[in-house]
Design a protein around this motif. Sequence first.
Motif, short mmCIF file in Angstrom:
data_model
loop_
_atom_site.label_atom_id
_atom_site.label_comp_id
_atom_site.label_asym_id
_atom_site.label_seq_id
_atom_site.Cartn_x
_atom_site.Cartn_y
_atom_site.Cartn_z
N MET A 1 0.88 -1.27 -0.03
CA MET A 1 -0.02 -0.01 0.22
C MET A 1 0.59 1.24 -0.14
SD MET A 1 -3.06 -1.16 0.11
CE MET A 1 -3.76 -2.32 0.54
N HIS A 2 0.53 2.05 -0.52
CA HIS A 2 1.07 3.68 -0.37
C HIS A 2 -0.12 4.78 -0.38
CE1 HIS A 2 3.78 0.85 -3.47
NE2 HIS A 2 4.61 2.10 -2.34
N ASP A 3 0.43 5.66 1.03
CA ASP A 3 0.04 6.13 1.64
C ASP A 3 -0.62 7.89 0.02
OD1 ASP A 3 1.77 8.91 1.20
OD2 ASP A 3 2.14 8.15 3.20
N ILE A 4 -0.84 9.13 0.27
CA ILE A 4 -1.41 9.13 -0.92
C ILE A 4 -0.13 10.77 -1.69
CG2 ILE A 4 -2.19 11.52 0.73
CD1 ILE A 4 -4.64 12.58 -0.29
N ARG A 5 1.18 10.46 -0.16
CA ARG A 5 1.77 11.35 -0.81
C ARG A 5 2.99 10.22 -1.18
NH1 ARG A 5 -0.68 14.72 2.35
NH2 ARG A 5 -0.35 12.98 4.35
N GLY A 6 2.84 8.61 -1.52
CA GLY A 6 3.61 8.24 -1.86
C GLY A 6 4.19 7.64 -1.31
N LEU A 7 3.91 7.43 -0.39
CA LEU A 7 4.94 6.41 0.61
C LEU A 7 5.08 5.36 1.29
CD1 LEU A 7 5.64 9.29 3.46
CD2 LEU A 7 6.67 8.36 1.57
N PRO A 8 5.34 4.26 1.26
CA PRO A 8 5.04 2.36 1.28
C PRO A 8 4.16 3.00 2.59
CG PRO A 8 7.27 3.09 1.48
CD PRO A 8 6.77 4.14 0.91
N MET A 9 3.54 1.76 2.74
CA MET A 9 2.67 1.95 4.27
C MET A 9 1.85 0.11 4.11
SD MET A 9 -0.23 3.90 5.71
CE MET A 9 -1.63 3.35 7.20
N THR A 10 2.47 0.08 5.78
CA THR A 10 1.54 -1.05 5.55
C THR A 10 0.39 -1.33 6.01
OG1 THR A 10 3.60 -1.87 6.02
CG2 THR A 10 1.86 -3.32 7.27
N ALA A 11 -0.97 -2.31 5.76
CA ALA A 11 -1.90 -2.07 6.05
C ALA A 11 -2.77 -2.72 5.41
CB ALA A 11 -2.55 -1.01 5.27
N ALA A 12 -3.84 -2.59 6.27
CA ALA A 12 -4.80 -3.85 6.07
C ALA A 12 -5.53 -3.62 3.77
CB ALA A 12 -5.59 -4.63 6.62
N SER A 13 -6.04 -2.76 4.20
CA SER A 13 -7.19 -2.52 2.88
C SER A 13 -6.23 -0.92 2.61
CB SER A 13 -7.54 -2.62 3.03
OG SER A 13 -8.49 -1.36 3.65
N SER A 14 -7.29 -0.37 0.96
CA SER A 14 -6.51 0.49 0.67
C SER A 14 -7.60 1.76 1.53
CB SER A 14 -7.55 0.62 -0.54
OG SER A 14 -8.67 0.44 -1.24
N GLU A 15 -8.55 1.33 1.94
CA GLU A 15 -9.42 2.14 2.30
C GLU A 15 -8.87 2.43 4.37
OE1 GLU A 15 -14.16 1.25 4.86
OE2 GLU A 15 -13.17 -0.65 4.32
N ALA A 16 -8.25 1.99 4.75
CA ALA A 16 -7.20 2.07 6.04
C ALA A 16 -6.39 3.18 5.46
CB ALA A 16 -6.99 0.75 6.55
N VAL A 17 -5.86 2.89 4.65
CA VAL A 17 -5.05 3.95 4.26
C VAL A 17 -5.27 5.36 3.78
CG1 VAL A 17 -3.28 4.49 2.28
CG2 VAL A 17 -3.05 2.35 3.17
N ALA A 18 -6.28 4.92 3.16
CA ALA A 18 -7.21 7.05 3.01
C ALA A 18 -7.66 6.83 4.55
CB ALA A 18 -8.13 6.45 2.23
N ALA A 19 -7.74 5.89 5.03
CA ALA A 19 -8.41 6.21 7.04
C ALA A 19 -7.43 7.38 7.72
CB ALA A 19 -8.88 5.19 7.63
N PHE A 20 -6.05 6.86 7.19
CA PHE A 20 -4.66 7.45 7.84
C PHE A 20 -4.72 8.83 6.66
CE2 PHE A 20 -0.15 8.15 7.45
CZ PHE A 20 0.14 8.03 8.39
N ASP A 21 -4.61 8.63 6.12
CA ASP A 21 -3.92 10.08 5.61
C ASP A 21 -5.79 11.08 5.93
OD1 ASP A 21 -2.97 9.35 3.18
OD2 ASP A 21 -3.81 8.44 2.10
N HIS A 22 -6.66 10.76 6.71
CA HIS A 22 -7.62 11.36 7.03
C HIS A 22 -7.63 12.51 8.60
CE1 HIS A 22 -11.37 13.64 6.69
NE2 HIS A 22 -11.99 12.98 7.73
N VAL A 23 -6.89 11.03 8.80
CA VAL A 23 -6.67 11.68 10.16
C VAL A 23 -5.35 12.67 10.16
CG1 VAL A 23 -4.51 10.67 11.97
CG2 VAL A 23 -6.98 9.60 10.53
N THR A 24 -4.38 12.35 9.00
CA THR A 24 -3.06 13.05 8.62
C THR A 24 -3.66 14.41 8.59
OG1 THR A 24 -1.50 11.21 8.30
CG2 THR A 24 -0.76 13.48 7.62
#
Length: 439
Positions: A1-24
Motif C-alpha cells: 500500500m501507498h499513502d496519498i503522498r506515495g509513501l509505502p505503508m503496511t495496512a490491510a486495505s486501501s480503505e485503511a490507508v485512506a483513513a490514515f490520510d484523513h487522520v493526517t
Amino acid sequence: MHDIRGLPMTAASSEAVAAFDHVTAGYLGFRADVGDRLKAALAIDPECPLLQCTRGYFTLLLSARRMVGRAREALAAARSAAATHGVTPREAAHLAALEAWCAGDAEQALRHWDHILAEHPRDVLALKLGHFWHFYLGRSRAMLDAVARALPAWDESVPGHGYVKGLHAFGLEECGDYAAAEQAGRGAVEINPADVWAIHAVAHVLEMQDRPDEGIAWIKSREADLPGINNFRFHVWWHRCLFHLERGEYDPVLDLYDREVRAESTGDYLDICNAASLLWRLEDLGVRVGGRWAELAGQSAHRIDDHMLVFSDAHFMMALAGGGNIEDARRMLDSARSYARTTGETEARVMGEVGAAVCEAVLAHREGRFGRVVELLTPVRDRIIDIGGSHAQRDLFDKLLISACLADGRGRQARELLAERLRQRPGNRWAQRALAKAA
C-alpha cells in the motif's frame, strides 16, 4: 500500500490507508474531530502499525504525564502488529521515535524523525512532529532547517503542500526573517484558508513588528475559518488580545478572555499558558482581573508533578501563584527541582539548567521578592529560549525581569534591558512606557 503522498505503508486495505490520510489531514489542520478520525481509522484496521503509532503520538501531544501509560499501550499494539505483519524501515523508525518519546528522550525521537525525512521528505507526520519538538526546545534554526530540507520534495501537486508552506512560514518568523515569513504565511492561507498554523504565523510577524492595527484586522478577517479548529483557536484569540494590549485597549482583552481565550475551563497545557500569560500582562499594566486567577490555579493544581514541558510548567506555576495557591506553588517548585535530577529525560535537563530558576522567579515575583527575581533570571536570561515556546510567548519572562528591576529600584539594569528591547522593536509601546518609568 501507498499513502496519498506515495509513501509505502503496511495496512490491510486501501480503505485503511485512506483513513490514515484523513487522520493526517486532520492533524495538519488542527481539526477538532481528529480524535474521531483516528478512532474510525483504527476500527477499519486496528493492526495497522502506523495508525497505532499515531495513536501514541497523539496521546503524548497532550503533554500530560497521566497519558504516558496510554501511549505505551499504543506502542505495544504497534509493535505487536509489526511483528505479525512486518513494517517498512520508515515505519520501524516511527515506532522507535515513539518509544524514545515515551521515555522522555525528545533528542532521540528527533534523530529518528530526521532519519525518516532524509529518505522520505514527504513524511509530513515526521515533519510536523519534529516541528513540535524543535519548537518546545527553543531551536528556531533547526525548526526552519528541517522544513527547508524537505521543501524541494513538495510542490502544488503534493497533497498537504500548503500546510508545509505554513510550517515554513513559522520557522522563518521565529528566525527573524519577517518579510519572507509573512509572504509564506499569507501564501499558505491563500492555498488553504483554514490553515490555522499559517494564520498564526502571520499573526506572529505582526506582533514582532509591532503592527497591532494590522494584527487585529488580520485575525478579524480569518474568524470565519476558525470553526472546526480544535483548542488552538484559543491561541489565535490570544494573539488578538496581545494586539489590543499594545494599543492600550484593556476592556476588549477581558471580554475576549472570557468569551474566547478561556471560553472553556480546561486543563490543557496550551489553554492554561494562553490564559496565565494574559492575566499577568493585564496586571502588569495595572488592570484588575478579578477572580479569574482562581479557576486557572484550580486546573494547574492537577499538573504539579507533570513536567512534560518546562514551558508549560512555568505557566502552571504562574497560575498557582496568581491564584494565591502559594503552598501548591512551593510544592510544584520542590517537584520541579526533584524532576531536574531525573536521568534520561530531555526536559529534566532543561529544568535543571533553566526551568527551575524560571519557576522560582515566577513565584518570587508574585510574593514581591523582586530582588530575588533579578538574581534568578539575570544569569539564565539568554538560556530561557531553551524552555521552548515562541518569541512572543517567552516575551513574558523578559517583561517579568524588567518589571522586577523597576520594582527593586534597579533602574540602570532596567534601562539596559529596555535599550536592547527597543533596538529589536523600536515601536514597542510597552517598552517605551517602561523606559519612562525607569527614567
